[in-house]
Design a protein around this motif. Structure first.
Motif, PDB file in Angstrom:
ATOM      1  N   LEU A  34      -6.427  12.796 -27.369  1.00 14.83           N
ATOM      2  CA  LEU A  34      -7.636  11.749 -27.827  1.00 14.83           C
ATOM      3  C   LEU A  34      -8.512  12.668 -28.894  1.00 14.83           C
ATOM      4  O   LEU A  34      -8.859  11.603 -30.022  1.00 14.83           O
ATOM      5  N   GLU A  35      -9.172  13.798 -28.440  1.00 12.37           N
ATOM      6  CA  GLU A  35      -9.551  14.345 -29.705  1.00 12.37           C
ATOM      7  C   GLU A  35      -9.046  14.433 -31.033  1.00 12.37           C
ATOM      8  O   GLU A  35      -9.296  14.278 -32.124  1.00 12.37           O
ATOM      9  N   SER A  36      -7.449  15.052 -31.124  1.00 12.14           N
ATOM     10  CA  SER A  36      -6.727  15.091 -32.346  1.00 12.14           C
ATOM     11  C   SER A  36      -6.582  13.686 -32.880  1.00 12.14           C
ATOM     12  O   SER A  36      -6.297  13.584 -34.264  1.00 12.14           O
ATOM     13  N   LEU A  37      -6.587  12.632 -32.123  1.00 11.13           N
ATOM     14  CA  LEU A  37      -6.330  11.396 -32.523  1.00 11.13           C
ATOM     15  C   LEU A  37      -7.485  11.147 -33.506  1.00 11.13           C
ATOM     16  O   LEU A  37      -7.357  10.254 -34.642  1.00 11.13           O
ATOM     17  N   ARG A  38      -8.733  11.199 -32.889  1.00 11.10           N
ATOM     18  CA  ARG A  38      -9.836  10.692 -33.645  1.00 11.10           C
ATOM     19  C   ARG A  38     -10.038  11.681 -34.601  1.00 11.10           C
ATOM     20  O   ARG A  38     -10.793  11.181 -35.460  1.00 11.10           O
ATOM     21  N   ARG A  39      -9.715  12.900 -34.600  1.00 16.14           N
ATOM     22  CA  ARG A  39     -10.107  13.653 -35.702  1.00 16.14           C
ATOM     23  C   ARG A  39      -9.185  13.428 -36.973  1.00 16.14           C
ATOM     24  O   ARG A  39      -9.632  13.583 -38.196  1.00 16.14           O
ATOM     25  N   ALA A  40      -7.899  12.611 -36.700  1.00 21.71           N
ATOM     26  CA  ALA A  40      -7.287  12.221 -38.058  1.00 21.71           C
ATOM     27  C   ALA A  40      -7.724  10.727 -38.539  1.00 21.71           C
ATOM     28  O   ALA A  40      -7.105  10.525 -39.405  1.00 21.71           O
ATOM     29  N   ILE A  41      -8.715  10.360 -37.938  1.00 22.10           N
ATOM     30  CA  ILE A  41      -9.283   9.026 -38.536  1.00 22.10           C
ATOM     31  C   ILE A  41     -10.674   9.212 -38.932  1.00 22.10           C
ATOM     32  O   ILE A  41     -11.535   9.637 -38.161  1.00 22.10           O
ATOM     33  N   GLY A  42     -11.176   8.406 -40.179  1.00 17.89           N
ATOM     34  CA  GLY A  42     -12.333   8.553 -40.695  1.00 17.89           C
ATOM     35  C   GLY A  42     -12.734   7.029 -40.580  1.00 17.89           C
ATOM     36  O   GLY A  42     -12.241   5.988 -41.437  1.00 17.89           O
ATOM     37  N   PHE A  43     -13.678   6.932 -39.546  1.00 19.76           N
ATOM     38  CA  PHE A  43     -13.843   5.479 -39.024  1.00 19.76           C
ATOM     39  C   PHE A  43     -15.440   5.243 -39.688  1.00 19.76           C
ATOM     40  O   PHE A  43     -16.568   5.927 -39.551  1.00 19.76           O
ATOM     41  N   ILE A  44     -15.608   4.251 -40.529  1.00 18.41           N
ATOM     42  CA  ILE A  44     -16.781   3.777 -41.037  1.00 18.41           C
ATOM     43  C   ILE A  44     -17.249   2.427 -40.289  1.00 18.41           C
ATOM     44  O   ILE A  44     -16.812   1.266 -40.926  1.00 18.41           O
ATOM     45  N   PRO A  45     -18.108   2.403 -39.435  1.00 14.29           N
ATOM     46  CA  PRO A  45     -18.448   1.277 -38.579  1.00 14.29           C
ATOM     47  C   PRO A  45     -19.235   0.166 -39.408  1.00 14.29           C
ATOM     48  O   PRO A  45     -19.805   0.533 -40.519  1.00 14.29           O
TER      49      PRO A  45
ATOM     50  N   PRO B 287       0.028  16.473 -29.233  1.00  7.60           N
ATOM     51  CA  PRO B 287      -1.208  16.841 -30.238  1.00  7.60           C
ATOM     52  C   PRO B 287      -0.712  15.723 -31.334  1.00  7.60           C
ATOM     53  O   PRO B 287       0.557  15.424 -31.576  1.00  7.60           O
ATOM     54  N   LEU B 288      -1.612  15.561 -32.097  1.00 10.31           N
ATOM     55  CA  LEU B 288      -1.446  14.578 -33.470  1.00 10.31           C
ATOM     56  C   LEU B 288      -1.855  15.419 -34.761  1.00 10.31           C
ATOM     57  O   LEU B 288      -2.868  15.544 -34.667  1.00 10.31           O
ATOM     58  N   ASP B 289      -0.709  15.953 -35.302  1.00 10.53           N
ATOM     59  CA  ASP B 289      -1.284  16.764 -36.419  1.00 10.53           C
ATOM     60  C   ASP B 289      -1.290  15.971 -37.817  1.00 10.53           C
ATOM     61  O   ASP B 289      -2.152  16.193 -38.706  1.00 10.53           O
ATOM     62  N   HIS B 290      -0.621  14.802 -37.990  1.00 14.47           N
ATOM     63  CA  HIS B 290      -1.050  13.788 -39.093  1.00 14.47           C
ATOM     64  C   HIS B 290      -0.203  12.602 -38.571  1.00 14.47           C
ATOM     65  O   HIS B 290       0.435  12.387 -37.547  1.00 14.47           O
ATOM     66  N   ILE B 291      -0.550  11.466 -39.315  1.00 15.21           N
ATOM     67  CA  ILE B 291      -0.236  10.070 -39.229  1.00 15.21           C
ATOM     68  C   ILE B 291       0.504   9.961 -40.247  1.00 15.21           C
ATOM     69  O   ILE B 291       0.024   9.687 -41.462  1.00 15.21           O
ATOM     70  N   ASP B 292       1.771   9.275 -40.189  1.00 17.46           N
ATOM     71  CA  ASP B 292       2.583   8.637 -41.331  1.00 17.46           C
ATOM     72  C   ASP B 292       2.460   7.186 -41.228  1.00 17.46           C
ATOM     73  O   ASP B 292       2.703   6.651 -42.477  1.00 17.46           O
ATOM     74  N   ASP B 293       2.556   6.667 -40.144  1.00 14.41           N
ATOM     75  CA  ASP B 293       2.400   5.316 -40.156  1.00 14.41           C
ATOM     76  C   ASP B 293       1.680   4.668 -38.727  1.00 14.41           C
ATOM     77  O   ASP B 293       1.790   5.379 -37.984  1.00 14.41           O
ATOM     78  N   ILE B 294       1.291   3.546 -38.945  1.00 13.57           N
ATOM     79  CA  ILE B 294       0.567   2.641 -37.598  1.00 13.57           C
ATOM     80  C   ILE B 294       1.396   1.429 -37.563  1.00 13.57           C
ATOM     81  O   ILE B 294       1.631   0.835 -38.452  1.00 13.57           O
ATOM     82  N   VAL B 295       1.821   1.159 -36.485  1.00 12.18           N
ATOM     83  CA  VAL B 295       2.357   0.008 -35.706  1.00 12.18           C
ATOM     84  C   VAL B 295       1.548  -0.924 -34.845  1.00 12.18           C
ATOM     85  O   VAL B 295       1.521  -0.262 -33.787  1.00 12.18           O
ATOM     86  N   PHE B 296       1.393  -2.017 -35.107  1.00  7.16           N
ATOM     87  CA  PHE B 296       0.885  -2.717 -33.892  1.00  7.16           C
ATOM     88  C   PHE B 296       2.140  -3.867 -33.113  1.00  7.16           C
ATOM     89  O   PHE B 296       2.806  -4.535 -34.137  1.00  7.16           O
ATOM     90  N   ASP B 297       2.536  -3.468 -31.975  1.00  4.94           N
ATOM     91  CA  ASP B 297       3.849  -4.370 -31.543  1.00  4.94           C
ATOM     92  C   ASP B 297       3.348  -5.255 -30.701  1.00  4.94           C
ATOM     93  O   ASP B 297       2.936  -4.971 -29.316  1.00  4.94           O
ATOM     94  N   HIS B 298       3.132  -6.494 -31.113  1.00  6.79           N
ATOM     95  CA  HIS B 298       2.770  -7.508 -30.075  1.00  6.79           C
ATOM     96  C   HIS B 298       1.557  -7.371 -29.206  1.00  6.79           C
ATOM     97  O   HIS B 298       1.691  -7.360 -27.869  1.00  6.79           O
TER      98      HIS B 298
END
Length: 576
Positions: free
Chosen positions: A402-413, A325-336
């Motif tokens: 997947l649902e908890s991931l997207r719930r934590a993101i506000g996406f403006i397309p 489950p994903l309750d919060h997001i503290d950081d995002i890393v793109f690794d290669h």
């Protein structure tokens, strides 16, 4: 048939009632000729009025029972066929909600609409006929043949010789009609696709005066559908008279043989009347069987097209084990990270690496086609990386629910999408239980409150395709919808492009207060929208060619400086 049987299992009681009504109907239909034969031979021929009245009352009672059975059969067939079709459509819709962009691209929007609408309707029509005849036809045929054989073995030979001819003709018609039906459904898909493109792009079509071209394009698809439909109608229109001709020829032969048997005294009038009724039921049962068999290819094509949707395995889904489950997001890393579209050959993103933490704003800029929108679409898992990893809180995002991931993101397309309904309904799409105070606050932050009030308030209706609001208004409502959600990550995919500079500046100033403790990711074409970002990444042909603040990139990144020179004045550059 497997698809229909799968859904019929949910309605076992109603199906059992359908079976009972079929058996009752068959019993009545086959019982009346037998009673009529007895009435003629034992009542009319012997001059026994009492027996005639007695048998007449029996026929009346059976007839009422037959009417009740027919009504019940019709109700059961209608209930089962419509309920199963509803379930199929619901399941198609649920399945498509699981699809990623890849599956939508593979099937096509027009095709999915056709399969949900027309293909499901074809199954409904087939089921309605099938439930009426699938049980009734064999029961009536077996019962009729048994009674025919019992009535006269000599006359039965004619019927038994006719049946194989009719069945063989049905099989031949089915084989011919199946590829035509498949082509017809494909033509219908083309009609839906062209209609959708024409209606959504009507302004462009008129601007380029391509009305005649579009008319020809639609006429081509429509003519193809008409051609296939004509082939099917011609096939059916030839088939039915041929079958009736065989039935009438069989009847003529039977009457000729019966006349000889009557003159010899080996057949009674009542038996002949009953026999001809049995003959009718035999032939009628065969005709019903023919109707089902001729409809089957079209229904089979539709069922196969629907089954392909159910069999499709979504490329983006939850991991099979150890879902986090994903309750919060503290950081995002793109690794290669590398990314290649499923139907592509070359990588759109190449060795992309960066990190961003809560409270920071990261921006992406570059020429058209540099991979900006593709990059941020990896965050809510619209697509999955081809190589490398995207990490959140130190874990690969593919391990999270997947649902908890997207719930934590506000996406403006990039293309602001609003739904038909009120403005309040659209804003609450981000949070169903949002209060009016939350709606007002989000609208004010997004610089949407004033025009909402001018239009009549939050209960103002948004039309289909949001044609009653401008592009800039759509963008601001989309931003307000995301703000209401209070996510951990805000993703703005060129969401300020339709705003004037004054509104853009006000909005960004207000956003700082609302998104101060979140991760903000911005894709932009205008440097003025991202000058104050903590980190700006410059993309070129899918690779990072510059990273830093606005001031650092002006000094160290040639591509960024070229973009800045094309957009900013010398005074603005000197104050950077």
């Amino acid at each position: 048939m497997k698809l229909i049987i799968h859904y019929l299992k949910n309605y076992k009681k109603m199906f059992l009632l359908n079976v009972v009504s079929v058996l009752g109907f068959a019993l009545v239909e086959l019982g009346i000729p037998t009673i009529v034969a007895q009435m003629i031979d034992n009542g009319v021929n012997r001059g026994d009025p009492a027996y005639i009245w007695k048998m007449g009352l029996v026929i009346a009672a059976i007839s009422f029972a037959g009417v009740a059975g027919t009504v019940l059969l019709g109700y059961c067939c209608a209930y089962l066929s419509t309920s199963v079709t509803r379930d199929i459509r619901n399941d198609i819709f649920k399945k498509t909600q699981e699809f990623s962009h890849s599956e939508f691209h593979e099937f096509g929007i027009a095709s999915l609409i056709t399969r949900t609408g027309n293909d499901a309707f074809q199954i409904q029509m087939f089921m309605n006929i099938l439930l009426r005849t699938a049980l009734m036809t064999p029961v009536m045929m077996i019962g009729s043949i048994f009674l025919v054989l019992r009535a006269s073995l000599s006359l039965s030979v004619v019927i038994l010789a006719t049946i194989p001819l009719i069945v063989g003709g049905v099989i031949l018609v089915a084989r011919i009609s199946e590829p035509i039906s498949e082509s017809q459904q494909s033509s219908l898909e083309d009609i839906n696709r062209i209609s959708k493109e024409n209606l959504s792009g009507i302004r462009v079509i008129r601007a380029f005066t391509n009305d005649e071209y579009e008319k020809k394009r639609f006429d081509g698809a429509n003519s193809s559908y008409m051609g296939n439909s004509k082939k099917l109608f011609k096939l059916m229109s030839v088939t039915q008279p041929v079958f009736f001709l065989l039935m009438n020829l069989a009847g003529m032969v039977i009457y000729w043989i019966a006349s000889i048997m009557l003159s010899e005294g080996t057949l009674q009038i009542g038996e002949l009347v009953a026999f001809m009724d049995y003959l009718f039921h035999v032939m009628f049962s065969i005709m019903l069987f023919c109707l089902v068999f001729m409809m089957y290819p079209k229904a089979a094509v539709s069922a196969g097209r629907i089954q392909k949707i159910f069999d499709a395995d979504p490329s983006i889904k939850n991991p099979e084990t150890n879902v986090q489950p994903l309750d919060h997001i503290d950081d995002i890393v793109f690794d290669h990270v590398d990314f290649v579209y499923p139907d592509g050959e070359e990588a759109v993103l190449k060795d992309v690496s960066f990190s961003v933490k809560r409270g920071e704003t990261i921006a992406f800029i570059g020429s058209t086609g540099s991979g900006k929108s593709t990059l941020i679409n990896l965050i809510p898992r619209a697509y999955d990386v081809s190589a490398g990893r995207v990490l959140m809180n130190g874990k690969d995002i593919r391990t999270y629910d997947l649902e908890s991931l997207r719930r934590a993101i506000g996406f403006i397309p990039q293309k602001a999408m609003l739904f038909s309904g009120t403005i309040a309904d659209n804003l609450r799409f981000g949070k169903k239980d949002a209060t009016m105070e939350e709606l007002v606050q989000a609208a004010k932050t997004a610089q949407a409150y004033d025009f909402i009030m001018e239009k009549g308030g939050f209960e103002e209706h948004i039309t289909e395709s949001a044609t009653n609001v401008s592009g800039g208004q759509r963008q601001r409502l989309s931003i307000a919808r995301a703000l209401i959600r209070r996510p951990d990550v805000y993703v703005f995919d060129d969401s300020f492009s339709a705003l004037d500079f004054k509104t853009d500046a006000k909005l960004r100033h207000m956003l700082k207060k609302e998104t101060g403790n979140a991760i903000v990711m911005v894709v932009a074409q205008r440097i003025s929208s991202i000058m104050e970002a903590d980190q700006i990444i410059v993309l070129n042909e899918g690779s990072i060619v510059g990273t830093g603040t606005h001031k650092e990139l002006l000094e160290n990144c040639r591509i960024y400086r070229e973009i800045a020179l094309s957009q900013l004045s010398e005074e603005e550059l000197s104050h950077a």
